[in-house]
Design an enzyme around this catalytic site. Sequence first.
Site, short mmCIF file in Angstrom:
data_model
loop_
_atom_site.label_atom_id
_atom_site.label_comp_id
_atom_site.label_asym_id
_atom_site.label_seq_id
_atom_site.Cartn_x
_atom_site.Cartn_y
_atom_site.Cartn_z
N LYS A 13 20.96 8.67 -26.95
CA LYS A 13 20.07 8.21 -28.04
C LYS A 13 19.55 9.38 -28.86
O LYS A 13 19.60 9.36 -30.09
CB LYS A 13 18.87 7.42 -27.46
N ARG A 88 10.02 -0.05 -25.40
CA ARG A 88 10.68 0.11 -24.12
C ARG A 88 10.38 -1.03 -23.16
O ARG A 88 10.80 -1.01 -22.02
CB ARG A 88 10.18 1.40 -23.50
N ARG A 127 22.56 18.05 -18.75
CA ARG A 127 21.77 18.21 -19.99
C ARG A 127 20.84 19.42 -19.91
O ARG A 127 20.23 19.70 -18.89
CB ARG A 127 20.92 16.96 -20.23
N ARG A 161 15.02 19.09 -17.91
CA ARG A 161 13.82 18.25 -17.83
C ARG A 161 13.50 17.90 -16.38
O ARG A 161 14.40 17.61 -15.59
CB ARG A 161 14.05 16.95 -18.63
N ARG A 172 14.39 5.99 -13.26
CA ARG A 172 14.47 5.70 -14.70
C ARG A 172 15.51 4.60 -14.99
O ARG A 172 15.29 3.75 -15.85
CB ARG A 172 14.81 6.98 -15.48
#
Length: 226
Positions: A13, A88, A127, A161, A172
């Site tokens: 996203k 969300r 990431r 992160r 998540r």
Amino acid sequence: MRIVLVGPPGAGKGTQAALLAKTLSIPHVSTGDLFRANISQGTELGLAAKSIMESGKLVPDEVTIGMAKDRLAQPDAAGGFLLDGFPRNVAQAAALDEILAEWGIELDGVLDLEVPEDEVVRRIAGRRVCRNDNAHIFHVEYHPPVAEGVCDECGGQLYQRADDAEDKVRVRLEVYHTETEPIIEYYQKQDLVTTISALGTVDEVTRRAIEALRKNETQRKNDDEG
Ligand code: AP5
Ligand code: MG
């Protein structure tokens, strides 16, 4: 255009939103990035959000909705916006509808990025994001920076992160299925959703996204005229 991007954690996203925002000349509004900016600035809002975000759960609606509304009220969002990570859950989607109705505007579309779970896990595991600007996103394998650990865009330090640890990713994904996926049905009732595959290269996904958004725009114009 006023667009909402939906998709599981790691779907791409943020990566797509940055590119689409440039192409469409509208701001990229990411509630995750807003929270992370508040955390690095040590604001009260950041302090309230930090431990919740690190656990992989959702920050309470009253905090999130107020922050999103303030951001959308900024002048640069008057002509359109690309929302990433908000709404969300169904309560946030209903609150957004109310805010936009109060302002006499509405959403143009919801772009749903579909990616299998094993690919999401691969994307998140590799990431790295920039400490200066969390919107600069890299991947050790798929999109490595020129110099290891350094952001190509601004020279900032790249980091992993805290919520990208494997056990947090599991939380998540669970939260995505139980809380966020129902907003797809919510928006389907308003005939706003286009689902695209987010597999393939970043450029391929961007092309697919632009094509879907343009098609949706033409269809809405035809519906309005007809
Ligand atoms: P948020 O920051 O929104 O995280 P998320 O939804 O979990 O999504 P991610 O940012 O992890 O993934 P992404 O889809 O942006 O993927 P990316 O482009 O980075 O939220 C974090 C937390 O904040 C939440 O858990 C919650 O606590 C809180 N929060 C935020 N909004 C909230 C709200 N509305 N209400 C309550 N709480 C909220 O890509 C991932 C990786 O894949 C990158 O390394 C990238 O380089 C790579 N990649 C991207 N595209 C491709 C491709 N096509 N091929 C190969 N690799 C690719
Ligand atoms: Mg993101």
